[in-house]
Write a protein that holds these residues in place. Sequence first.
Motif, PDB file in Angstrom:
ATOM      1  N   PRO A 197      35.982  23.758  -3.541  1.00 42.80           N
ATOM      2  CA  PRO A 197      37.156  23.793  -4.114  1.00 42.80           C
ATOM      3  C   PRO A 197      38.716  23.754  -3.716  1.00 42.80           C
ATOM      4  N   ASP A 198      39.642  23.718  -3.548  1.00 42.99           N
ATOM      5  CA  ASP A 198      39.984  24.014  -2.276  1.00 42.99           C
ATOM      6  C   ASP A 198      40.904  25.509  -2.807  1.00 42.99           C
ATOM      7  N   VAL A 199      40.953  25.979  -4.208  1.00 37.93           N
ATOM      8  CA  VAL A 199      40.994  27.963  -3.821  1.00 37.93           C
ATOM      9  C   VAL A 199      39.624  27.684  -4.411  1.00 37.93           C
ATOM     10  N   LEU A 200      39.242  29.514  -3.765  1.00 41.97           N
ATOM     11  CA  LEU A 200      38.210  29.879  -4.476  1.00 41.97           C
ATOM     12  C   LEU A 200      38.680  31.518  -4.708  1.00 41.97           C
ATOM     13  N   ALA A 201      38.431  32.507  -6.632  1.00 42.65           N
ATOM     14  CA  ALA A 201      39.102  33.558  -6.534  1.00 42.65           C
ATOM     15  C   ALA A 201      37.921  34.350  -7.244  1.00 42.65           C
ATOM     16  N   GLY A 202      37.971  35.206  -7.340  1.00 37.93           N
ATOM     17  CA  GLY A 202      37.455  36.120  -8.193  1.00 37.93           C
ATOM     18  C   GLY A 202      38.003  37.462  -8.100  1.00 37.93           C
ATOM     19  N   ASN A 203      37.731  38.524  -9.127  1.00 42.21           N
ATOM     20  CA  ASN A 203      38.239  40.125  -8.813  1.00 42.21           C
ATOM     21  C   ASN A 203      36.670  41.036 -10.179  1.00 42.21           C
ATOM     22  N   GLY A 204      35.624  40.423  -9.855  1.00 47.31           N
ATOM     23  CA  GLY A 204      34.631  41.710  -9.318  1.00 47.31           C
ATOM     24  C   GLY A 204      33.924  40.829 -11.114  1.00 47.31           C
ATOM     25  N   ASN A 213      48.758  32.913 -17.073  1.00 48.20           N
ATOM     26  CA  ASN A 213      48.051  34.445 -17.022  1.00 48.20           C
ATOM     27  C   ASN A 213      46.870  33.900 -17.693  1.00 48.20           C
ATOM     28  N   GLU A 214      46.459  33.340 -18.340  1.00 45.69           N
ATOM     29  CA  GLU A 214      45.492  32.508 -19.452  1.00 45.69           C
ATOM     30  C   GLU A 214      44.857  32.701 -18.225  1.00 45.69           C
ATOM     31  N   ILE A 215      44.507  31.687 -17.810  1.00 50.28           N
ATOM     32  CA  ILE A 215      43.400  32.307 -16.707  1.00 50.28           C
ATOM     33  C   ILE A 215      42.733  32.647 -16.111  1.00 50.28           C
ATOM     34  N   ILE A 216      43.962  33.700 -15.727  1.00 47.06           N
ATOM     35  CA  ILE A 216      43.619  34.986 -15.305  1.00 47.06           C
ATOM     36  C   ILE A 216      42.761  36.449 -16.666  1.00 47.06           C
ATOM     37  N   GLY A 217      42.683  36.182 -17.421  1.00 51.74           N
ATOM     38  CA  GLY A 217      42.082  36.674 -18.917  1.00 51.74           C
ATOM     39  C   GLY A 217      43.166  37.117 -19.189  1.00 51.74           C
ATOM     40  N   GLU A 218      44.385  37.041 -18.598  1.00 53.29           N
ATOM     41  CA  GLU A 218      45.379  37.856 -19.426  1.00 53.29           C
ATOM     42  C   GLU A 218      45.928  37.117 -21.059  1.00 53.29           C
ATOM     43  N   SER A 219      45.702  36.705 -22.446  1.00 49.82           N
ATOM     44  CA  SER A 219      46.439  36.331 -22.903  1.00 49.82           C
ATOM     45  C   SER A 219      47.976  36.860 -23.323  1.00 49.82           C
ATOM     46  N   LYS A 220      48.580  35.834 -23.366  1.00 49.78           N
ATOM     47  CA  LYS A 220      49.892  36.138 -23.988  1.00 49.78           C
ATOM     48  C   LYS A 220      50.251  37.308 -24.778  1.00 49.78           C
ATOM     49  N   ASN A 255      48.245  39.308  -5.652  1.00 48.48           N
ATOM     50  CA  ASN A 255      49.595  39.289  -6.668  1.00 48.48           C
ATOM     51  C   ASN A 255      49.383  40.136  -8.042  1.00 48.48           C
ATOM     52  N   ALA A 256      47.948  38.880  -8.875  1.00 47.88           N
ATOM     53  CA  ALA A 256      46.806  39.502  -9.381  1.00 47.88           C
ATOM     54  C   ALA A 256      45.795  40.398  -9.834  1.00 47.88           C
ATOM     55  N   ASN A 257      45.419  41.121  -8.963  1.00 45.02           N
ATOM     56  CA  ASN A 257      44.398  41.459  -8.492  1.00 45.02           C
ATOM     57  C   ASN A 257      43.596  41.082  -8.208  1.00 45.02           C
ATOM     58  N   PHE A 258      43.077  39.316  -7.394  1.00 43.42           N
ATOM     59  CA  PHE A 258      42.078  38.765  -7.985  1.00 43.42           C
ATOM     60  C   PHE A 258      42.321  37.912  -5.812  1.00 43.42           C
ATOM     61  N   ALA A 259      40.821  38.173  -5.193  1.00 40.28           N
ATOM     62  CA  ALA A 259      40.572  37.948  -3.912  1.00 40.28           C
ATOM     63  C   ALA A 259      40.805  36.926  -4.257  1.00 40.28           C
ATOM     64  N   ALA A 260      41.428  36.081  -3.207  1.00 46.23           N
ATOM     65  CA  ALA A 260      42.088  34.736  -3.017  1.00 46.23           C
ATOM     66  C   ALA A 260      41.798  33.769  -1.987  1.00 46.23           C
ATOM     67  N   MET A 261      41.556  32.743  -2.098  1.00 42.75           N
ATOM     68  CA  MET A 261      41.444  31.671  -0.011  1.00 42.75           C
ATOM     69  C   MET A 261      41.432  30.563  -1.061  1.00 42.75           C
ATOM     70  N   ARG A 262      41.754  29.961   0.118  1.00 41.98           N
ATOM     71  CA  ARG A 262      41.833  28.326   0.356  1.00 41.98           C
ATOM     72  C   ARG A 262      40.460  27.889   0.690  1.00 41.98           C
ATOM     73  N   ALA A 263      40.339  26.936   0.249  1.00 43.18           N
ATOM     74  CA  ALA A 263      38.875  26.379   1.140  1.00 43.18           C
ATOM     75  C   ALA A 263      39.223  25.435   2.136  1.00 43.18           C
ATOM     76  N   PRO A 264      39.186  25.909   3.585  1.00 45.54           N
ATOM     77  CA  PRO A 264      39.773  25.538   4.905  1.00 45.54           C
ATOM     78  C   PRO A 264      38.554  23.836   4.779  1.00 45.54           C
ATOM     79  N   ALA A 265      37.919  23.924   4.497  1.00 40.98           N
ATOM     80  CA  ALA A 265      37.377  22.790   4.191  1.00 40.98           C
ATOM     81  C   ALA A 265      37.219  21.481   3.394  1.00 40.98           C
ATOM     82  N   SER A 266      37.613  21.725   2.428  1.00 40.11           N
ATOM     83  CA  SER A 266      38.469  20.636   1.610  1.00 40.11           C
ATOM     84  C   SER A 266      39.462  19.645   2.322  1.00 40.11           C
ATOM     85  N   GLY A 267      38.890  18.715   1.530  1.00 43.56           N
ATOM     86  CA  GLY A 267      39.276  17.494   2.516  1.00 43.56           C
ATOM     87  C   GLY A 267      39.133  16.643   3.275  1.00 43.56           C
TER      88      GLY A 267
END
Length: 136
Positions: free
Chosen positions: A38-45, A124-131, A18-30
């Motif tokens: 990692p459990d979750v991997l995400a990026g927006n370029g 918001n801080e981890i996706i690069g949007e400050s308050k 919803n924040a315009n990142f491609a994201a996925m759970r890593a099914p091999a985690s655990g």
Amino acid sequence: MSKTGSKEERDLVNKLWNANFAAMRAPASGGATKRPLPDVLAGNGKLYLAIEVKSTRQEYIYIDNEKITNLLKFSKIFGAKAYVGAKFIRKPWRFIKIEDLHITRKNNYRVNIDLAFSKGLDFNEIIGESKQTKLI
């Protein structure tokens, strides 16, 4: 992983999409693979995130040293920022940098609710949007 943990991972993946990142759970985690995923991997370029997700109803979250070592290894190879995504039930997400985690006597890691909300970042801080950016 518990049903709650999987639910929290799916929730985080949806928030990232919803924040315009491609994201996925890593099914091999655990334990399904020996690779350091990692459990979750995400990026927006521009920004890449590798997140070890932990959720609890308690005041503390404990994380094995191996999980953090693997998270850091993956993040370095991939070029991602590494975080522990802490979801204390009925509280908002907090994302803690590895260097801010408490190291236990047995060389594992711990985060409590106070540390998560004093040093942890919000979504918001981890996706690069400050308050401040959000207010403008």
